[in-house]
Structures are given as structure tokens and as C-alpha cells.
Scaffold this motif. Structure first.
Motif, short mmCIF file in Angstrom:
data_model
loop_
_atom_site.label_atom_id
_atom_site.label_comp_id
_atom_site.label_asym_id
_atom_site.label_seq_id
_atom_site.Cartn_x
_atom_site.Cartn_y
_atom_site.Cartn_z
N GLU A 1 56.48 50.07 43.41
CA GLU A 1 55.62 51.25 43.35
C GLU A 1 54.29 51.03 44.05
O GLU A 1 53.74 51.96 44.63
CB GLU A 1 55.34 51.64 41.89
N HIS A 2 53.76 49.83 43.97
CA HIS A 2 52.42 49.54 44.47
C HIS A 2 52.41 49.23 45.96
O HIS A 2 53.43 48.85 46.54
CB HIS A 2 51.81 48.37 43.69
N LEU A 3 51.23 49.35 46.55
CA LEU A 3 51.05 49.06 47.97
C LEU A 3 50.98 47.55 48.22
O LEU A 3 51.60 47.03 49.14
CB LEU A 3 49.77 49.74 48.47
N ARG A 4 50.20 46.86 47.40
CA ARG A 4 50.07 45.40 47.57
C ARG A 4 49.66 44.77 46.26
O ARG A 4 49.28 45.45 45.32
CB ARG A 4 49.10 45.04 48.69
N TYR A 5 49.72 43.44 46.26
CA TYR A 5 49.25 42.68 45.10
C TYR A 5 48.47 41.48 45.59
O TYR A 5 48.59 41.06 46.75
CB TYR A 5 50.42 42.23 44.21
N LYS A 6 47.64 40.92 44.72
CA LYS A 6 46.90 39.69 45.02
C LYS A 6 46.78 38.87 43.75
O LYS A 6 46.68 39.42 42.66
CB LYS A 6 45.49 40.02 45.52
N TRP A 7 46.77 37.56 43.93
CA TRP A 7 46.38 36.64 42.86
C TRP A 7 44.92 36.30 43.13
O TRP A 7 44.60 35.80 44.21
CB TRP A 7 47.23 35.38 42.89
N VAL A 8 44.03 36.59 42.19
CA VAL A 8 42.60 36.38 42.40
C VAL A 8 42.01 35.59 41.24
O VAL A 8 42.56 35.56 40.14
CB VAL A 8 41.85 37.73 42.55
N THR A 9 40.86 34.98 41.49
CA THR A 9 40.16 34.31 40.40
C THR A 9 39.51 35.37 39.52
O THR A 9 39.16 36.46 40.00
CB THR A 9 39.07 33.36 40.94
N PRO A 10 39.35 35.09 38.24
CA PRO A 10 38.68 36.06 37.38
C PRO A 10 37.30 36.46 37.91
O PRO A 10 36.91 37.63 37.82
CB PRO A 10 38.58 35.35 36.03
N GLY A 11 36.60 35.52 38.52
CA GLY A 11 35.27 35.82 39.07
C GLY A 11 35.29 36.82 40.22
O GLY A 11 34.27 37.44 40.51
N ALA A 12 36.44 36.98 40.87
CA ALA A 12 36.54 37.89 42.01
C ALA A 12 36.93 39.31 41.59
O ALA A 12 36.92 40.23 42.41
CB ALA A 12 37.57 37.36 43.02
N LEU A 13 37.27 39.53 40.32
CA LEU A 13 37.75 40.84 39.88
C LEU A 13 36.76 41.96 40.19
O LEU A 13 37.15 43.05 40.61
CB LEU A 13 38.07 40.83 38.38
N ALA A 14 35.48 41.69 40.03
CA ALA A 14 34.46 42.73 40.21
C ALA A 14 34.32 43.18 41.66
O ALA A 14 33.73 44.23 41.93
CB ALA A 14 33.12 42.25 39.68
#
Length: 128
Positions: A94-107
Motif C-alpha cells: 500500500e505504501h510508497l516507501r519505507y525506511k529504517w531510521v534512528t529514533p533521533g531522526a523521526l522528527a
């Protein structure tokens, strides 16, 4: 409307997904999940929705504080769970893309409005 979302963790990273152009809230980022069906528990909903959307298996771990958000056409109660990633290849259905990110990068991403308080709750949890 009750909606479950998974904060899926793997090796210190968190899985985030970007909504496709054809979805409501197009191109905004979110924690994946979906609507609770009347016959299922929150955990069952989360496992089912993540499998349907991403073809992966997860284990829900901890329920966090729900967040309510009023959209023009509905009120959503977003119920977050931290989840363990159990492996397998992510397949975007359903989604366009995904990423694995650090919690600090969420913002640094542009989020669906309902997810923003969930991020704050999650970061507070990590800080103890």
C-alpha cells in the motif's frame, strides 16, 4: 475509530512508512498499522495489518499511550505498540516507501498529524 500502529524496532532502528499518493494523507510518513476489527484484540489487529501491508511478521511488545486526532471526516484513536521485527523481506503493498531510521531522526520527517504525539511518547519512553 480505533487504529493500531506499530513502532517496529530492529537493531536500534525504527521502521517508518510513507503513504502513497492514492491514500488519504498522501505522502506523509506514519507508523504502519490499521483499523481494529470488532472480533479481534489490539495485538491481533496489529499483527494482521502489518502482515497485510508489508508482508512481515512482528511481535507486539508494549502498549503506549493512545493519541486522538480529529480529521475533517473522522476522529481517530491511534493506539501505538512497540514491536519486535521477526524478519522476512518487506513488500510494500500500500505504501510508497519505507525506511529504517534512528529514533533521533523521526522528527525530520513530515508525519500524519495523529502520529506526532506518538513520536513524543515513544521518545520519552526511550529516555526512561
Amino acid at each position: 475509530m480505533k487504529v493500531l500502529c506499530g513502532i517496529i524496532e530492529k537493531d536500534g532502528l525504527v521502521l517508518i512508512t510513507q503513504r502513497s499518493e492514492s491514500m488519504s494523507q498522501p505522502l506523509l510518513w506514519e507508523f504502519p498499522g490499521g483499523k481494529l476489527e470488532p472480533s479481534e484484540t489490539e495485538e491481533e489487529c496489529l499483527v494482521r495489518e502489518i502482515n497485510e501491508e508489508l508482508s512481515i511478521d512482528i511481535t507486539p511488545k508494549q502498549r503506549l499511550t493512545p493519541a486522538s486526532y480529529t480529521y475533517p471526516d473522522k476522529i481517530v484513536e491511534l493506539i501505538p505498540y512497540t514491536c519486535a521485527f521477526k524478519g522476512s523481506e518487506i513488500n510494500l503493498l500500500e505504501h510508497l516507501r519505507y525506511k529504517w531510521v534512528t529514533p533521533g531522526a523521526l522528527a525530520s520527517y513530515t508525519w500524519c498529524p495523529a502520529d506526532i504525539p506518538v513520536i513524543k511518547t515513544y521518545l520519552q519512553l526511550l529516555q526512561g
